[in-house]
Design an enzyme around this catalytic site. Structure first.
Site, PDB file in Angstrom:
ATOM      1  N   SER A 129     -14.481  80.144 -20.496  1.00  0.00           N
ATOM      2  CA  SER A 129     -14.818  81.685 -20.894  1.00  0.00           C
ATOM      3  C   SER A 129     -13.550  81.780 -22.042  1.00  0.00           C
ATOM      4  O   SER A 129     -13.698  80.990 -23.196  1.00  0.00           O
ATOM      5  CB  SER A 129     -14.255  82.586 -19.804  1.00  0.00           C
ATOM      6  OG  SER A 129     -14.680  83.554 -19.888  1.00  0.00           O
ATOM      7  N   ARG A 199     -12.795  95.363 -12.296  1.00  0.00           N
ATOM      8  CA  ARG A 199     -12.888  94.177 -11.311  1.00  0.00           C
ATOM      9  C   ARG A 199     -14.294  94.022 -10.702  1.00  0.00           C
ATOM     10  O   ARG A 199     -14.838  92.855 -10.627  1.00  0.00           O
ATOM     11  CB  ARG A 199     -11.696  94.019 -10.401  1.00  0.00           C
ATOM     12  CG  ARG A 199     -11.696  92.718  -9.876  1.00  0.00           C
ATOM     13  CD  ARG A 199     -11.431  91.393 -10.963  1.00  0.00           C
ATOM     14  NE  ARG A 199     -11.073  90.090 -10.149  1.00  0.00           N
ATOM     15  CZ  ARG A 199     -10.986  88.975 -10.911  1.00  0.00           C
ATOM     16  NH1 ARG A 199     -11.214  89.091 -12.209  1.00  0.00           N
ATOM     17  NH2 ARG A 199     -10.663  87.900 -10.222  1.00  0.00           N
ATOM     18  N   ASP A 293     -25.400  81.266 -15.895  1.00  0.00           N
ATOM     19  CA  ASP A 293     -24.438  82.241 -16.284  1.00  0.00           C
ATOM     20  C   ASP A 293     -24.905  83.355 -17.346  1.00  0.00           C
ATOM     21  O   ASP A 293     -25.716  82.880 -18.312  1.00  0.00           O
ATOM     22  CB  ASP A 293     -23.549  81.279 -17.210  1.00  0.00           C
ATOM     23  CG  ASP A 293     -22.360  82.446 -17.937  1.00  0.00           C
ATOM     24  OD1 ASP A 293     -22.327  83.247 -17.805  1.00  0.00           O
ATOM     25  OD2 ASP A 293     -21.124  81.274 -18.497  1.00  0.00           O
ATOM     26  N   HIS A 327     -21.232  82.375 -14.352  1.00  0.00           N
ATOM     27  CA  HIS A 327     -19.840  82.417 -15.118  1.00  0.00           C
ATOM     28  C   HIS A 327     -18.978  81.868 -14.176  1.00  0.00           C
ATOM     29  O   HIS A 327     -18.070  80.801 -14.604  1.00  0.00           O
ATOM     30  CB  HIS A 327     -19.745  83.748 -15.516  1.00  0.00           C
ATOM     31  CG  HIS A 327     -18.778  83.436 -16.795  1.00  0.00           C
ATOM     32  ND1 HIS A 327     -18.913  82.673 -17.897  1.00  0.00           N
ATOM     33  CD2 HIS A 327     -17.480  84.063 -16.749  1.00  0.00           C
ATOM     34  CE1 HIS A 327     -17.792  82.812 -18.773  1.00  0.00           C
ATOM     35  NE2 HIS A 327     -16.898  83.528 -18.079  1.00  0.00           N
ATOM     36  N   ASP A 328     -18.910  82.169 -12.850  1.00  0.00           N
ATOM     37  CA  ASP A 328     -17.867  81.612 -11.953  1.00  0.00           C
ATOM     38  C   ASP A 328     -17.752  80.169 -11.755  1.00  0.00           C
ATOM     39  O   ASP A 328     -16.690  79.531 -11.390  1.00  0.00           O
ATOM     40  CB  ASP A 328     -18.091  82.215 -10.561  1.00  0.00           C
ATOM     41  CG  ASP A 328     -17.073  83.446 -10.340  1.00  0.00           C
ATOM     42  OD1 ASP A 328     -16.291  83.556 -10.919  1.00  0.00           O
ATOM     43  OD2 ASP A 328     -17.085  83.960  -9.160  1.00  0.00           O
TER      44      ASP A 328
END
Lengths: 347, 347
Positions: A129, A199, A293, A327-328
Site C-alpha cells: 500500500s 477507521r 482488492d 486490500h488487507d
C-alpha cells in the site's frame, strides 16, 4: 526500538513543499544481523497506520518478516522505521503548524537513516500500500540504491474514488468539534469520533464484499424483528457492525488524528511517473496485487509495472494473487502471496 | 402536493415491531388523470432520500415520469407519496421515541393511501433502490394488487458490505455532539456534521470508480506541490472533493438526520424471501440492474428475480444495463434503461 535525530536546526530537512523541518527524529527497529560487507539489508516501509515493529509476536507484518519467513531475519538485516509524519516514535504533526508532506519527504528520511547506519545500498526494499509507494519513489529518487523492490498493492496515482474515500475520512476528523483546528492536545481532548469514523470507513475498503460476506454472519440478530426501542435498534447489532466498532476502538488507542490527516493526504498528490523517470537497469521489482482488492486493485499495479518498465528498470515481475480478503491481504497469511515474495527475493 | 391522515388514534398503524403509531399523515403528489375504470394507476416508491415530487422540472425522477416519458403522465395516473419515516411532509421521527420501522410498514401505508383514493389495483408499481424493495414487499404482502412491478437496482437482502457502509454513516450521525440522543430539535441544533459525513460517503457508493474517473479531473490543483500551509493543504481541493462538499451542503438543506437513521436501518433487516413466499401468477416484474453499480449490483437483482420466480410470479424479465454511473444510474438519463422500462410497461 531505537531513536535517532537525523536532521537538526543546523541541517534541517528541506521538504518538497519548500519548508524546512527540524529536528527530525526517527524511531526504528532492526531484526537480524548486518553481515560484514553490509550486503544483506532489507528495508521495510510501513503503510498508513503501521509502525517500526514489523516483526515478532506483536509485529504488524510477522507473516512476512521473521525467522524462516519470506523476509528471513536469520539471513537478512531488516530495518523498519516509523514514518515521518507518523505517531509511533518518529517526528510527526502536533498541530497544523507542521508542514505539508510528500511521499518524497518520507524517502529522504529513509535514506538519511540508511546513511546514519553506514549502509550504502539496500538488497531488498519491501512495502504494501503506501509502503510500496515509498519504495517506488525511492527507485526514482536514488536509482541503484535499492536492488530488489517489492511493491505490494501499491499505486502510482490514486483514482478519483481513492481521493473521495480519503476526503470523507479526513473531513470527519476536521469536522470533529474536538479537533480544535488541530490544537486538540492543548485542549486536553482528541477528535476520537472523527478518527473512529475514518477507521470504520477504511476497514470497509480494506476488505472485499465477498470477503466480508465470508467473514461475517449476515443473519439478523436474534429477536431483531421485535426490537421496539429505536436507540437499541439503531445501534451496532450485526456482526459486521460490531467488528467495525471493535476496530475503531482499538485504533483510537494507538493512532493519532493529525498523523492520519497528513499521511492520507500525501498519497493524493502522488504521481511519480508524471514527468517521466530514469531508473536503474540493475534493479528489479516485484509488483504484486490481489484480485479482490478494490482500494488499490490490480489496475494500479499494472500502471506501476508499466511505469517501471518505461523507466528502464532491469526486470519487472508482475503477480496477481487470488485472495478474498481485499486490500488487507497484504498483511495476512496468504500462502501464494508469501511464496511469490520468497521466490522473488531469493532469485 | 396533498396531505392526508391515514391512521389516527382510533385506527392506529400497527407496525412490524409491535408498536402502534398514530396519527400517520402522508404527503403525496399525483400526475395525470385517473381514467373512468381506475385502470391506469402507476405507483412510484421513492428511495432513501426522495420525496413526493417525482416529476416536473424539479422532480427527482423526471427522466422516468412525465409526458411522453416511460411512465407517461399523458396516459397514466401517477401517485408518489413521501415515505413513512421521511421528512418531506409525511410522518417521520422527531426523536428516538419514534418506533423502529420495517419496509413492510411503508407498504402498509402505501396501501392505505391507495384505499383512501378509492383504488383497488395498481397497473404498475415502480421504484429504484429502496423504492424497489418496497414494491417487492408489496408483491408479497398483497398478491395481485400490483400487476406490473418495476424493480430497479433493488435488493432482497443486503450484503455485509452494504450493512457496514450504512453503519459507518449512521454512527457518524449518532456520534455528532449535536445529535443529543435524537433530541436535537429541542436544543435548536442539527447534527449537520454527521449527516454530511453520511452523505459524502453515500455519494462515493452511488457512483462507480470508472464513473468517478470520467466525471472528475484527477489532476492535482494548480500550484498544489508548493502549498505550504497545512490547513489549506488538508481542505477540499480536487474536483471530486469539491463535488462531495457541494452534495453534502445541498443535502443538509433538504434532509433530516433522524429520517436518515430510520430509513437506512429498515433496509438492513429486509429479507422478504427468507420464509418462502407465494406470489400472484397474474403479476409480472421487470428486475433491472446496472453493470457498474456496486451498492446494489446485479447479484442483488439476480437474487430478487430468482425469489420472484420461486414464489410463482407470472413473468420475470431481467435486464442488465451498461452504464458507468453506478447506483446513481437509476435516476439518470440512460437511454437503454429508460427504453427497457418503456418496453416492459407497454407490454
Amino acid at each position: 526500538m531505537q531513536r535517532v535525530v537525523l536532521f537538526d536546526e543546523d541541517d534541517p530537512l528541506v521538504l518538497a513543499c519548500g519548508r524546512s523541518l527540524a529536528p527530525v527524529e526517527v524511531a526504528y527497529a532492526t531484526y537480524g544481523t548486518l553481515d560484514a560487507d553490509r550486503s544483506n539489508v532489507v528495508f521495510v516501509c510501513h503503510a498508513l497506520t503501521g509502525d517500526a515493529e514489523a516483526s515478532g509476536p506483536r509485529g504488524w507484518w510477522s507473516t512476512m518478516v521473521g525467522p524462516g519467513r519470506p523476509i528471513d531475519t536469520d539471513t537478512s538485516f531488516v530495518i523498519c522505521p516509523n514514518l515521518l509524519g507518523g505517531c509511533a516514535g518518529s517526528t510527526g504533526p502536533s498541530s497544523l503548524d507542521f508542514p505539508p508532506l510528500a511521499i518524497a519527504d518520507l524517502v529522504t528520511v529513509h535514506r538519511a537513516l540508511l546513511a546514519h547506519l553506514g549502509i550504502a545500498r539496500v538488497r531488498t526494499a519491501i512495502g504494501g500500500s503506501m509502503g510500496g509507494m515509498q519504495i517506488l519513489q525511492w527507485l526514482i529518487d536514488a536509482p541503484g540504491q535499492v536492488r530488489d523492490a517489492v511493491l505490494v498493492c501499491a499505486s502510482s496515482r490514486l483514482s478519483a474514488q481513492n481521493l473521495a474515500l480519503s476526503h470523507v475520512a479526513r473531513r470527519a476528523i476536521l469536522d470533529d468539534p474536538d479537533f480544535h483546528g488541530g490544537d486538540y492536545a492543548a485542549f486536553g481532548v482528541r477528535p476520537d469520533r472523527g478518527l473512529a469514523t475514518a477507521r470504520r470507513l477504511a476497514h470497509v475498503t480494506y476488505l472485499s464484499e465477498p470477503g466480508m460476506a465470508e467473514k461475517f454472519s449476515r443473519a439478523e440478530p436474534a429477536g431483531w424483528a421485535d426490537v421496539d426501542d429505536a436507540a437499541r435498534w439503531l445501534g451496532p447489532a450485526y456482526d459486521v457492525e460490531r467488528y467495525l466498532e471493535h476496530q475503531a476502538a482499538i485504533f483510537l488507542k494507538r493512532f493519532d488524528a493529525l498523523s492520519y490527516l497528513y499521511l492520507t493526504r500525501i498519497m493524493d498528490a502522488f504521481d511519480p511517473f508524471a514527468g517521466g523517470v530514469v531508473l536503474d537497469p540493475g534493479s528489479r521489482a516485484l509488483v504484486l496485487s490481489f484480485d479482490s482488492d478494490w482500494r488499490f486493485g490490480t489496475e494500479h499495479s499494472v500502471a506501476v509495472a508499466a511505469g517501471l518498465r518505461a523507466g528502464g528498470l532491469g526486470e519487472v515481475v508482475e503477480e496477481v494473487v487470488a485472495s478474498p480478503w481485499g486490500h488487507d491481504s497484504f498483511l495476512l497469511d496468504v500462502p501464494e502471496y508469501l511464496e511469490a515474495v520468497r521466490r522473488f527475493v531469493a532469485a
